[in-house]
Design a protein around this motif. Sequence first.
Motif, short mmCIF file in Angstrom:
data_model
loop_
_atom_site.label_atom_id
_atom_site.label_comp_id
_atom_site.label_asym_id
_atom_site.label_seq_id
_atom_site.Cartn_x
_atom_site.Cartn_y
_atom_site.Cartn_z
N ASP A 1 0.82 -1.21 0.00
CA ASP A 1 0.00 0.00 0.00
C ASP A 1 0.86 1.27 0.00
O ASP A 1 0.50 2.27 -0.62
CB ASP A 1 -0.91 0.02 1.23
CG ASP A 1 -2.05 -0.98 1.12
OD1 ASP A 1 -2.33 -1.47 0.01
OD2 ASP A 1 -2.67 -1.29 2.17
N ALA A 2 1.96 1.23 0.70
CA ALA A 2 2.80 2.42 0.85
C ALA A 2 3.80 2.60 -0.29
O ALA A 2 4.28 3.71 -0.53
CB ALA A 2 3.56 2.35 2.18
N ALA A 3 4.12 1.54 -0.99
CA ALA A 3 5.35 1.45 -1.78
C ALA A 3 5.61 2.62 -2.72
O ALA A 3 6.65 3.29 -2.63
CB ALA A 3 5.36 0.14 -2.56
N LEU A 4 4.70 2.90 -3.64
CA LEU A 4 5.00 3.88 -4.69
C LEU A 4 4.95 5.32 -4.18
O LEU A 4 5.81 6.14 -4.52
CB LEU A 4 4.04 3.71 -5.88
CG LEU A 4 4.42 2.62 -6.88
CD1 LEU A 4 4.15 1.23 -6.32
CD2 LEU A 4 3.70 2.80 -8.20
N HIS B 1 1.37 -6.03 -7.54
CA HIS B 1 1.52 -4.79 -8.30
C HIS B 1 0.19 -4.04 -8.42
O HIS B 1 0.17 -2.80 -8.35
CB HIS B 1 2.06 -5.08 -9.69
CG HIS B 1 3.45 -5.61 -9.70
ND1 HIS B 1 4.06 -6.08 -10.84
CD2 HIS B 1 4.36 -5.76 -8.70
CE1 HIS B 1 5.29 -6.49 -10.56
NE2 HIS B 1 5.49 -6.31 -9.26
N ARG B 2 -0.89 -4.76 -8.62
CA ARG B 2 -2.20 -4.10 -8.78
C ARG B 2 -2.55 -3.33 -7.51
O ARG B 2 -2.99 -2.17 -7.57
CB ARG B 2 -3.29 -5.12 -9.11
CG ARG B 2 -4.67 -4.49 -9.31
CD ARG B 2 -5.75 -5.55 -9.47
NE ARG B 2 -5.72 -6.18 -10.76
CZ ARG B 2 -6.40 -5.75 -11.84
NH1 ARG B 2 -7.13 -4.65 -11.76
NH2 ARG B 2 -6.34 -6.40 -12.97
N ARG B 3 -2.39 -3.97 -6.37
CA ARG B 3 -2.71 -3.31 -5.11
C ARG B 3 -1.82 -2.08 -4.92
O ARG B 3 -2.28 -1.01 -4.52
CB ARG B 3 -2.51 -4.29 -3.95
CG ARG B 3 -2.84 -3.69 -2.59
CD ARG B 3 -2.57 -4.66 -1.44
NE ARG B 3 -2.97 -4.05 -0.19
CZ ARG B 3 -3.93 -4.49 0.60
NH1 ARG B 3 -4.60 -5.57 0.28
NH2 ARG B 3 -4.23 -3.87 1.74
N ALA B 4 -0.51 -2.23 -5.20
CA ALA B 4 0.42 -1.13 -5.01
C ALA B 4 0.09 0.05 -5.92
O ALA B 4 0.13 1.22 -5.48
CB ALA B 4 1.84 -1.61 -5.26
N LEU B 5 -0.24 -0.21 -7.18
CA LEU B 5 -0.53 0.86 -8.12
C LEU B 5 -1.85 1.54 -7.78
O LEU B 5 -1.97 2.77 -7.86
CB LEU B 5 -0.58 0.30 -9.55
CG LEU B 5 -0.58 1.33 -10.68
CD1 LEU B 5 0.70 2.17 -10.64
CD2 LEU B 5 -0.73 0.65 -12.02
N SER B 6 -2.85 0.77 -7.40
CA SER B 6 -4.14 1.35 -7.02
C SER B 6 -4.00 2.23 -5.78
O SER B 6 -4.58 3.32 -5.70
CB SER B 6 -5.16 0.24 -6.78
OG SER B 6 -6.40 0.78 -6.40
N SER B 7 -3.21 1.78 -4.82
CA SER B 7 -2.99 2.58 -3.62
C SER B 7 -2.27 3.88 -3.96
O SER B 7 -2.62 4.96 -3.45
CB SER B 7 -2.17 1.77 -2.61
OG SER B 7 -1.85 2.56 -1.48
N TYR B 8 -1.27 3.80 -4.84
CA TYR B 8 -0.53 5.00 -5.26
C TYR B 8 -1.48 6.00 -5.91
O TYR B 8 -1.42 7.21 -5.62
CB TYR B 8 0.57 4.60 -6.23
CG TYR B 8 1.35 5.75 -6.81
CD1 TYR B 8 1.97 6.69 -5.99
CD2 TYR B 8 1.49 5.88 -8.20
CE1 TYR B 8 2.70 7.74 -6.54
CE2 TYR B 8 2.23 6.93 -8.74
CZ TYR B 8 2.82 7.85 -7.91
OH TYR B 8 3.54 8.89 -8.45
#
Length: 236
Positions: free
Chosen positions: A9-12, A182-189
């Motif tokens: 969730d935080a990554a990007l 990746h989907r979760r990370a991009l959506s969170s970003y």
Amino acid sequence: MTLTDLIDDAALFSLEHQLHLVDVLGEHDWHADLRAPRLEFIGPEKTLVCERFHLLGTAAPGPRSWLWAWANPSGFPEELTRLSAELRAHGERLGIPELTRAEIPFAELPKNPEHPVQVAFLFAEAAKALSGCWTFYTGEVSGGTRVAFLMEHPDFMLPAPEPARTMRVIQQALADLPLSNHRRALSSYAALRGFQQQTTPDGNGLILTGPGFDVRADFNDQGLITHLNLTAHPGQ
């Protein structure tokens, strides 16, 4: 909810803040007075003083473990350790044991981190996702032990998003970060950066719309990006 979910969730959004921090600080030394409290970044041309920061904990190579600031016996000021204690409460609410135990061995963490810097990074990512404080710093204190801070300062605020920077963030995250979904990370970003987002008609991708550009990402069944494309709007 798991520690891995928080890291995705935080990554990007976190990475973009860290890239911006490098732009702000440039080459520098650092000095912390945890009693004042005062955190200084000393560069060849200027010194940036950060008086609002949060001590998360320390990652030590000897015991190969992370110790939360709220459990550190050194008796740091409560204002420095308050955020780490709030993370403990979040961990109890969400059922994330890594946030509730005083000390966590490296061997029990996702992706099997070996170095204290990696461990400090993982816990900082989780802390960012839960606290909304997005700028992180780690420094060596003694014997290879790394101390981890979250920091607040007007200069650390992100500028408005722009296409090349956005693509750099996404591509560097895919190459360098320990992402699981990746989907979760991009959506969170997208949500954190204020982009509009919609699922592609075939259901296999996401389209993020920022000021003057679109980014399309397609995913496989494991949620990993298989194709990435940026389109600038006319006139941009």
